[in-house]
Motif scaffolding. Structure first.
Motif, PDB file in Angstrom:
ATOM      1  N   LEU A 123       1.169  -1.332   0.015  1.00 46.11           N
ATOM      2  CA  LEU A 123      -0.414   0.100   0.039  1.00 46.11           C
ATOM      3  C   LEU A 123       1.292   1.116  -0.434  1.00 46.11           C
ATOM      4  CD1 LEU A 123      -2.956   0.908   0.884  1.00 46.11           C
ATOM      5  CD2 LEU A 123      -2.521   1.018   2.565  1.00 46.11           C
ATOM      6  N   THR A 124       0.585   2.085  -1.034  1.00 48.02           N
ATOM      7  CA  THR A 124       1.409   3.321  -0.617  1.00 48.02           C
ATOM      8  C   THR A 124       0.732   4.251  -0.300  1.00 48.02           C
ATOM      9  OG1 THR A 124       0.574   4.229  -2.760  1.00 48.02           O
ATOM     10  CG2 THR A 124       2.455   3.043  -3.475  1.00 48.02           C
ATOM     11  N   GLN A 127      -2.778   5.682  -1.954  1.00 44.50           N
ATOM     12  CA  GLN A 127      -3.663   5.006  -1.743  1.00 44.50           C
ATOM     13  C   GLN A 127      -3.940   4.785  -0.935  1.00 44.50           C
ATOM     14  OE1 GLN A 127      -1.132   1.302  -2.962  1.00 44.50           O
ATOM     15  NE2 GLN A 127      -2.374   1.274  -4.907  1.00 44.50           N
ATOM     16  N   ALA A 128      -3.389   5.013   0.141  1.00 47.07           N
ATOM     17  CA  ALA A 128      -3.973   5.142   1.745  1.00 47.07           C
ATOM     18  C   ALA A 128      -4.721   6.130   1.646  1.00 47.07           C
ATOM     19  CB  ALA A 128      -2.762   4.972   2.757  1.00 47.07           C
ATOM     20  N   SER A 130      -6.325   7.816  -0.637  1.00 53.58           N
ATOM     21  CA  SER A 130      -7.745   7.697  -0.918  1.00 53.58           C
ATOM     22  C   SER A 130      -8.495   6.635  -0.603  1.00 53.58           C
ATOM     23  CB  SER A 130      -7.009   7.043  -2.883  1.00 53.58           C
ATOM     24  OG  SER A 130      -8.196   6.343  -3.482  1.00 53.58           O
ATOM     25  N   GLN A 131      -7.836   5.353   0.296  1.00 58.92           N
ATOM     26  CA  GLN A 131      -9.090   4.907   1.407  1.00 58.92           C
ATOM     27  C   GLN A 131      -9.773   5.496   1.704  1.00 58.92           C
ATOM     28  OE1 GLN A 131      -7.464   1.036   2.025  1.00 58.92           O
ATOM     29  NE2 GLN A 131      -6.336   0.375  -0.334  1.00 58.92           N
ATOM     30  N   SER A 165       1.046  13.525  -6.795  1.00 62.91           N
ATOM     31  CA  SER A 165      -0.259  13.970  -7.090  1.00 62.91           C
ATOM     32  C   SER A 165      -0.369  14.847  -8.933  1.00 62.91           C
ATOM     33  CB  SER A 165      -1.148  15.036  -6.549  1.00 62.91           C
ATOM     34  OG  SER A 165      -0.098  16.467  -6.400  1.00 62.91           O
ATOM     35  N   ASP A 173       6.494   8.332  -4.970  1.00 64.48           N
ATOM     36  CA  ASP A 173       4.943   7.693  -3.533  1.00 64.48           C
ATOM     37  C   ASP A 173       5.492   6.291  -2.933  1.00 64.48           C
ATOM     38  OD1 ASP A 173       2.756   7.335  -3.009  1.00 64.48           O
ATOM     39  OD2 ASP A 173       1.752   6.649  -4.667  1.00 64.48           O
TER      40      ASP A 173
END
Length: 190
Positions: A123-124, A127-128, A130-131, A165, A173
């Motif tokens: 998990l980058t 991604q974290a 985003s979650q 981003s 990342d």
């Protein structure tokens, strides 16, 4: 037509290189909080679900307490088989991770849904985030930190959110480790 073929070739190349990066990922290692299913073939009384304790140990019948922190499921199978050898000489042991509850990271601060995330795979930071529902309007994108425990110290690692981003430095990342905390501070009003 040639342009379309070149684009298709490039897309296939990048997807293949991405898949090979996932295939080279380190093997799963067990940590505190994980739930394991341990089965010894033809020994129903030795079919158990166990939780890895905070010190990295489990207790199993005929074996006692063993530390399995940082070992792969295959290594744990071999360890249990070896310890059972005097009781069941030809034991066939299977260890399955039922829930990787020990593999978590936390995202706190100015995100839509702060809290703990279970890592089902690598998990980058992006991604974290985003979650966690993304950044709020009050987030300071330039001061995001990852707090990582190394031995007995919390090490702050700055995260270049704007660069990643915007697609400028995608290799920045950071891949998170279990126990990491992503901190998204509040920005100034002015």
């Amino acid at each position: 037509m040639k342009k379309m073929l070149k684009l298709l070739t490039l897309a296939l190349f990048f997807s293949a290189s991405t898949l090979s990066a996932f295939a080279e990922e380190a093997p799963y290692t067990i940590i505190a909080g994980d739930v394991l299913q341990i089965t010894v073939w033809k020994e129903d009384s030795l079919d158990r679900e166990v939780i890895v304790l905070p010190d990295g140990a489990i207790t199993f019948p005929l074996v006692g307490s063993i530390n399995i922190q940082g070992k792969t499921p295959g290594e744990v199978e071999g360890l249990i088989k070896e310890k059972l050898k005097s009781f069941i000489p030809e034991a066939s042991v299977a260890v399955v991770v039922k829930a990787d509850l020990g593999h978590t990271v936390s995202v706190i601060g100015q995100v839509t849904k702060p809290g703990e995330l279970v890592m089902g795979h690598h998990l980058t930071v992006m991604q974290a985030l985003s979650q966690a529902g993304g950044l709020t309007a009050y987030a300071n994108e330039n001061r995001i930190l990852i707090l990582r425990r190394v031995e007995d110290k919390e090490i702050p690692i700055p995260f270049p959110y704007d660069d990643v981003s915007n697609g400028n430095e995608l290799d920045s990342d950071i891949v998170l480790r279990p126990g990491d905390v992503v901190v998204v501070p509040t920005g100034g009003i002015f």
